[in-house]
Design an enzyme around this catalytic site. Structure first.
Site, PDB file in Angstrom:
ATOM      1  N   GLU A 212       0.799  -1.336  -0.050  1.00 53.99           N
ATOM      2  CA  GLU A 212       0.202  -0.165  -0.055  1.00 53.99           C
ATOM      3  C   GLU A 212       0.616   1.198   0.134  1.00 53.99           C
ATOM      4  OE1 GLU A 212      -2.271  -0.763   3.407  1.00 53.99           O
ATOM      5  OE2 GLU A 212      -3.609  -1.882   2.662  1.00 53.99           O
TER       6      GLU A 212
ATOM      7  N   GLU B  20       6.552 -21.671   8.151  1.00 53.63           N
ATOM      8  CA  GLU B  20       6.965 -20.706   9.135  1.00 53.63           C
ATOM      9  C   GLU B  20       8.283 -21.379   9.649  1.00 53.63           C
ATOM     10  OE1 GLU B  20       4.137 -20.255  12.356  1.00 53.63           O
ATOM     11  OE2 GLU B  20       2.664 -19.316  10.966  1.00 53.63           O
TER      12      GLU B  20
END
Length: 282
Positions: A72, A99
């Protein structure tokens, strides 16, 4: 929560209300970290002002929230896309198993090519995620500064960071599901961290996104409206100035000071803030 809810025994409305009740602790938890967030924002601004990049990393929900933040920023604040990057464990199709993927972390480190001038924002609810710790530790070893965004106190990730934002929200309504309150806290903390940094970098004038990229009709109209509001002119005059000058800040300088577009563009580029560019003795 002292007494755990039996969610499956409750009416749907009651489940929803419990979930929403859980979110009420999020803003206070983030607000308690205001000093750390401000410190991180100043760190980002200082590094980026010197030409460094802003990097993000994480795994699972935390990684996806970090990646959204990175995606963004360039359009919202007119940043060169080369100055903002993110790496998430497993990439766009990452799953929980990634992970622990240290080989993937090493590959992502090669792609990021972290330097001593960069800032790395590492996000992990537990502060113990192996992938994220690997990226953050390697970044720190290069001389990059690390900002940790976590949801527990005194975690390994926070310990290795230059700035630690520890937004502790406590037990989730759905036990262990950190996409709920922990994820909300991470999003709010990252929004505050990056927006404050952009203010310090002169990318905000008043409460306006001065450098928003006019990538579509809506955003072009918004940019013209920003120019019109600051310069005190009509949207039509603002749009013409934008077309001539190429940026909102240059368009404002052109309109307010009456400078030719090329001179206004050069003057705007010489100053961090629009206010400095508009000073008559600049």
């Amino acid at each position: 929560m002292s007494e755990r809810p039996e969610l499956d025994l409750l009416p749907t409305r009651a489940v929803v209300e419990l979930l929403l009740d859980g979110e009420q602790r999020v803003v206070p938890a983030v607000r308690a970290q205001a000093a750390a967030i401000a410190g991180g924002a100043d760190l980002i601004a200082a590094r980026m002002r010197a030409g460094g990049r802003l990097l993000f990393t994480g795994a699972g929900t935390s990684g996806r929230i970090a990646a959204a933040e990175a995606a963004e920023l360039p359009g919202t604040f007119g940043l060169d896309r080369a100055l903002v990057a993110a790496r998430v464990a497993g990439g766009a199709v990452g799953t929980d198993e990634h992970e622990d993927d240290l080989a993937g972390a090493q590959a992502d480190l090669t792609a990021l090519a972290i330097t001593a001038g960069d800032v790395l924002v590492a996000v992990a609810a537990s502060g113990t995620t192996p992938y994220t710790l690997c990226i953050a530790g390697a970044g720190r070893s290069t001389g990059a500064q690390v900002i940790a965004v976590v949801n527990v106190p005194a975690s390994p990730l926070a310990d290795l960071a230059d700035v630690a934002v520890e937004a502790v929200v406590g037990d989730e309504v759905l036990r262990g599901s950190t996409r709920l309150s922990a994820g909300s806290a991470q999003k709010i903390a990252l929004n505050a961290l990056t927006t404050a940094a952009m203010v310090r970098l002169g990318r905000v004038h008043g409460d306006l996104m001065l450098d928003v990229v006019g990538a579509n009709a809506k955003l072009r109209a918004r940019s013209a409206g920003i120019v019109a509001e600051i310069a005190g002119c009509s949207p039509e005059a603002a749009a013409r100035a934008l077309a001539s000058c190429g940026s909102a800040r240059a368009a404002v300088v052109h309109l307010v000071l009456g400078l030719p577009p090329s001179v206004a563009t050069a003057r705007a580029a010489q100053h961090i803030t629009l206010r400095d560019a508009l000073r008559s003795n600049s």
